[in-house]
Design a protein around this motif. Sequence first.
Motif, PDB file in Angstrom:
ATOM      1  N   SER A  57     -34.952  -0.690   0.301  1.00 19.98           N
ATOM      2  CA  SER A  57     -36.185  -1.616   0.569  1.00 19.98           C
ATOM      3  C   SER A  57     -35.767  -2.790   1.460  1.00 19.98           C
ATOM      4  O   SER A  57     -36.251  -3.837   1.426  1.00 19.98           O
ATOM      5  CB  SER A  57     -36.671  -2.302  -0.740  1.00 19.98           C
ATOM      6  N   CYS A  58     -34.627  -2.367   2.111  1.00 18.94           N
ATOM      7  CA  CYS A  58     -34.081  -3.320   3.322  1.00 18.94           C
ATOM      8  C   CYS A  58     -33.489  -4.699   2.823  1.00 18.94           C
ATOM      9  O   CYS A  58     -33.283  -5.606   3.492  1.00 18.94           O
ATOM     10  CB  CYS A  58     -35.272  -3.786   4.170  1.00 18.94           C
ATOM     11  N   SER A  90     -33.166  -1.080  -3.785  1.00 24.80           N
ATOM     12  CA  SER A  90     -32.977  -2.093  -3.128  1.00 24.80           C
ATOM     13  C   SER A  90     -32.425  -2.090  -1.844  1.00 24.80           C
ATOM     14  O   SER A  90     -32.975  -2.799  -0.962  1.00 24.80           O
ATOM     15  CB  SER A  90     -32.182  -3.263  -3.968  1.00 24.80           C
ATOM     16  N   SER A 122     -36.488  -7.720   2.615  1.00 26.08           N
ATOM     17  CA  SER A 122     -35.715  -7.840   3.850  1.00 26.08           C
ATOM     18  C   SER A 122     -34.862  -8.961   3.807  1.00 26.08           C
ATOM     19  O   SER A 122     -35.474  -9.943   3.760  1.00 26.08           O
ATOM     20  CB  SER A 122     -36.700  -7.506   5.132  1.00 26.08           C
ATOM     21  N   MET A 129     -46.914  -8.231   3.713  1.00 27.30           N
ATOM     22  CA  MET A 129     -46.556  -7.807   2.612  1.00 27.30           C
ATOM     23  C   MET A 129     -45.086  -8.160   1.874  1.00 27.30           C
ATOM     24  O   MET A 129     -44.414  -8.297   2.941  1.00 27.30           O
ATOM     25  CB  MET A 129     -46.416  -6.214   2.597  1.00 27.30           C
ATOM     26  N   LYS A 163     -40.110  -8.466  -5.787  1.00 29.34           N
ATOM     27  CA  LYS A 163     -41.051  -8.741  -4.785  1.00 29.34           C
ATOM     28  C   LYS A 163     -42.400  -9.595  -4.726  1.00 29.34           C
ATOM     29  O   LYS A 163     -42.787 -10.328  -4.158  1.00 29.34           O
ATOM     30  CB  LYS A 163     -41.568  -7.513  -3.941  1.00 29.34           C
ATOM     31  N   SER A 204     -41.429  -8.394   0.722  1.00 30.91           N
ATOM     32  CA  SER A 204     -40.248  -7.276   1.036  1.00 30.91           C
ATOM     33  C   SER A 204     -38.820  -7.906   0.442  1.00 30.91           C
ATOM     34  O   SER A 204     -38.733  -9.043   0.306  1.00 30.91           O
ATOM     35  CB  SER A 204     -40.126  -7.264   2.566  1.00 30.91           C
TER      36      SER A 204
END
Length: 234
Positions: free
Chosen positions: A29-30, A26, A5, A1, A216, A3
């Motif tokens: 959302s890592c 944001s 990150s 998925m 994303k 991300s």
Amino acid sequence: MASLSGKTVLVVGGSSGIGYGVAKASLLSCAAKVTIGSSSQAKIESALVRIKNDIAASGQTVEGNLSGEVVDARDSASVKALLERVGEVDHLVWTSGDDFFDVRFWGAFTAAQVAKIRPGGSITLTVGSVVVKPRKGWSLAAGLMGAVDSLTRGLAVDLAPIRVNVISPGAVKTELWDPMPPEVRNKIFEDSAKTLLVQHVAEPDEIAEAYLFCMKCQYITGQRIEVDGGAKYV
């Protein structure tokens, strides 16, 4: 998925309203680093404290770094200097728009020109819902929003494979409404809610979800996403 990150996000206009919501989302959302661009150091410092407090109140923890940079979004030289200071980013979000053409069009255009976007990254601009459903007397504003909408598609072609999209929010509860007396503001929100298919006026956090999607999703570019609660169907 997909991300955020490890990603770096720059949100110009991130000290209030929708931009504030995007910056906070944001981090949640890592994202590894989130930088907000705003017109004054005081606004930046206030936003940084508020974001940290909001995250703490949510019971969530984040590891990403949050910082701010002063920029005059009306001035091309200031915008270029900001992008130079920030350096490479994965995602650029432009929500600033208090001065219609200088900021929403030329400011965004300049930022897109000079931004150093890493491979797989994106630029997300912002227009008002007037681009789809103009009100009487709003021809000039509709024309401006149409220009930004068209700019988005042109940039998507010119900057490919960097992805460029634009979000078109409807009514949102932001600080722009603060000068109104609370009872007047609340009455407007109540009346507006009755005209929307979703039966409520959006909070900035709801609109922020659309920006996260554009950051994303690796298979969307050159698109306008309308987040208006169904207003155009009423």
